[in-house]
Design a protein around this motif. Structure first.
Motif, PDB file in Angstrom:
ATOM      1  N   UNK A 290      10.720  16.251 -38.725  1.00 32.81           N
ATOM      2  CA  UNK A 290      10.027  15.020 -38.341  1.00 32.81           C
ATOM      3  C   UNK A 290       8.630  15.258 -37.767  1.00 32.81           C
ATOM      4  N   UNK A 291       8.451  16.387 -37.078  1.00 30.58           N
ATOM      5  CA  UNK A 291       7.138  16.777 -36.568  1.00 30.58           C
ATOM      6  C   UNK A 291       6.836  18.189 -37.050  1.00 30.58           C
TER       7      UNK A 291
ATOM      8  N   UNK B  98      11.375   6.660 -38.080  1.00 33.16           N
ATOM      9  CA  UNK B  98      12.664   6.090 -38.493  1.00 33.16           C
ATOM     10  C   UNK B  98      13.767   6.500 -37.523  1.00 33.16           C
ATOM     11  N   UNK B  99      13.831   7.779 -37.163  1.00 33.29           N
ATOM     12  CA  UNK B  99      14.831   8.222 -36.192  1.00 33.29           C
ATOM     13  C   UNK B  99      14.624   7.505 -34.864  1.00 33.29           C
ATOM     14  N   UNK B 100      13.364   7.360 -34.463  1.00 36.75           N
ATOM     15  CA  UNK B 100      13.053   6.725 -33.186  1.00 36.75           C
ATOM     16  C   UNK B 100      13.506   5.288 -33.090  1.00 36.75           C
TER      17      UNK B 100
ATOM     18  N   UNK C   4       9.403   7.457 -48.335  1.00 37.94           N
ATOM     19  CA  UNK C   4      10.803   7.564 -48.764  1.00 37.94           C
ATOM     20  C   UNK C   4      11.576   8.612 -47.969  1.00 37.94           C
ATOM     21  N   UNK C   5      10.886   9.629 -47.443  1.00 37.22           N
ATOM     22  CA  UNK C   5      11.571  10.615 -46.607  1.00 37.22           C
ATOM     23  C   UNK C   5      12.138   9.959 -45.359  1.00 37.22           C
ATOM     24  N   UNK C   6      11.354   9.072 -44.752  1.00 33.54           N
ATOM     25  CA  UNK C   6      11.851   8.343 -43.593  1.00 33.54           C
ATOM     26  C   UNK C   6      12.973   7.386 -43.969  1.00 33.54           C
TER      27      UNK C   6
ATOM     28  N   UNK D 118      24.953   9.912 -28.962  1.00 32.08           N
ATOM     29  CA  UNK D 118      23.518  10.149 -28.866  1.00 32.08           C
ATOM     30  C   UNK D 118      22.934  10.566 -30.203  1.00 32.08           C
ATOM     31  N   UNK D 119      21.636  10.866 -30.168  1.00 34.73           N
ATOM     32  CA  UNK D 119      20.883  11.306 -31.339  1.00 34.73           C
ATOM     33  C   UNK D 119      19.996  12.465 -30.909  1.00 34.73           C
TER      34      UNK D 119
END
Length: 480
Positions: free
Chosen positions: A389-390, A407-409, A346-348, A79-80
């Protein structure tokens, strides 16, 4: 009789043709549904089209290709997720009820959000706490005063809400430092070491933590032994050499967990950067008495502090050395917060690049750091402000979604726990990609365009190809 035999022969032929047709149909990939996030656009995990596959036997060297090999299956996906720290929980508590619900949906709802299924938390304080604290009174070696009352104010309520929203979750915890009285430095901050006379007391502390959280209705899946055991930080930290971590595990923590009915708890060692990953893994896992307690090896992404590149290949080397153990990314964030860089693409990209390489090198799960921070990148009691991220702006009450969230999503929303990593390769370095097969059989490929140009590429699967386009510096999820 002759008629009956003839009828049987015809039936056999028809059945054979039907069976062969079914097998052929199974090899026909479904249409490719494309989801895209791109800079300087409104594309944020947006469904941007659907393309079909067509037969194609031999690609050309002039064509940019992603080759998917569905018969070559690798590790099973855990998972993540991210970390619910004191900081995250305190910021959450300051949001309106409407924004709290939006936040929970954004991370943990499988349809409305990105479907997090992993939660990490800190065992008593870390840098992302408003101050240092422990669960016992100073000097209490017997742990008679042990209490998680501190966590009931903010952290436990948020963990429970996240678990209720997500459904089945993988929850694990990590300590940043033993209490000061257990250390040679008599200080929770700035490194120091656990004194040998407190090894058993500290092992008992983990047991107390697990039992207390489970009494609250929070099932604990696992533990890491020590967050960043080779880093002397200005915040809570504690140093273990590889030999010290190995011996603490095999002589104290492992036996103590087993003796207290916690033998099924998943123990992860290292929990630090990729740079020293192989040395820590070999020292611990080459000892059978220590290895029997180890579920996996955890790692972070901060090895580039020295100016070098991420050492993704070290993850693959540990996977080759110890294929029976699991690799878990336990922490990563973008350091040095600046509100001017909320939407810094670039962070993403850092997230996408790391996740693709880590999964291709055998990683089973991936855990971000704080799931929520305020408009200052905190709270943090030593001023180590970072991105999440948020962000929740406590002055305006608004939630700020950064590129890292999307990006994670692109991974967490589409790849399901229990999926199997599928071997894939790319013909040119402009693209990087990873592929999984979900339990329902669908394939998911995540692709990143590392170049400054829109690219046309072929997705190849079972001698079928689909021609696709990806914008410059974009990330795509392909479901088929």
């Amino acid at each position: 009789m002759k008629f009956s035999i003839a009828l049987l022969l015809v039936s056999a032929v028809v059945l054979g043709q039907t069976k062969n047709k079914s097998n052929t149909d199974n090899l026909q990939p479904k249409p490719v549904t494309i989801y895209t996030s791109a800079p300087d656009s409104n594309l944020k995990m947006t469904k941007t089209g659907q393309e079909t596959f067509k037969p194609y036997s031999q690609p050309l060297e002039t064509q940019l290709c992603i080759f998917v090999h569905p018969n070559k299956k690798n590790q099973i996906f855990l998972g993540i997720g991210g970390a619910i720290t004191d900081a995250s929980a305190e910021v959450f508590a300051k949001l309106s009820k409407e924004k709290q619900e939006e936040f929970l949906n954004a991370y943990f709802d499988k349809e409305k959000g990105i479907g997090y299924t992993i939660i990490r938390t800190n065992i008593h304080s870390c840098d992302f706490s408003s101050g240092s604290y422990t669960y016992v009174e100073e000097g209490d070696k017997e742990l008679k005063t042990f209490s998680i009352e501190h966590d009931r104010a903010f952290k436990i309520p948020l963990i429970k809400k996240a678990m209720a929203k997500a459904g089945k979750t993988t929850f694990y915890a990590s300590p940043w430092s033993p209490p000061a009285f257990m250390k040679d430095s008599k200080n929770m901050l700035k490194g120091g070491k656990l004194l040998p006379e407190f090894y058993q007391s500290w092992a008992n502390y983990y047991v107390k933590f697990v039992q207390a959280y489970e009494k609250e209705g929070i099932p604990v899946w696992g533990l890491t032994i020590q967050n960043e055991p080779m880093a002397t930080q200005i915040w809570e930290s504690c140093i273990y050499t590889a030999e010290e971590e190995r011996d603490f595990l095999k002589k104290y923590l492992g036996p103590t967990l087993h003796k207290n009915g916690l033998k099924d708890l998943k123990i992860t060692v290292w929990d630090h950067n990729r740079d020293l990953l192989t040395q820590r893994a070999s020292t611990v896992l080459d000892d059978p008495e220590a290895a029997k307690y180890v579920w996996g090896i955890g790692f972070h992404w901060y090895e580039n502090w020295s100016g070098g590149n991420p050492m993704f290949e070290n993850v693959g080397k540990v996977h080759q050395m110890y294929p029976d153990k699991n690799l878990l990314f336990t922490e990563g964030c973008v350091e040095k917060f600046s509100a001017e860089k909320y939407q810094f693409w670039a962070n993403g990209q850092r997230y996408g690049r790391s996740m693709i390489h880590d999964f291709n090198n055998g990683t089973v799960g991936w855990t971000d750091w704080n799931i929520l921070l305020d408009q200052n990148g905190g709270p943090n009691h030593v001023g180590n402000f970072c991105f999440s991220p948020i962000h929740g702006d406590t002055s305006t009450g608004e939630l700020i979604y950064t590129p890292s969230y999307y990006f994670i999503g692109h991974f967490s929303k589409f790849i399901k726990p229990g999926a199997k990593n599928i071997s894939n390769s790319v013909s040119r370095s402009q693209l990087i990609a990873t592929t999984f097969q979900n339990p329902n059989g669908e394939l998911v490929t995540v692709v990143m365009n590392e170049s400054d140009k829109e690219l046309t590429y072929l997705l190849s699967n079972n001698n079928q190809v689909s021609e696709l386009k990806i914008p410059a510096k974009a990330i795509q999820t392909l479901v088929y």
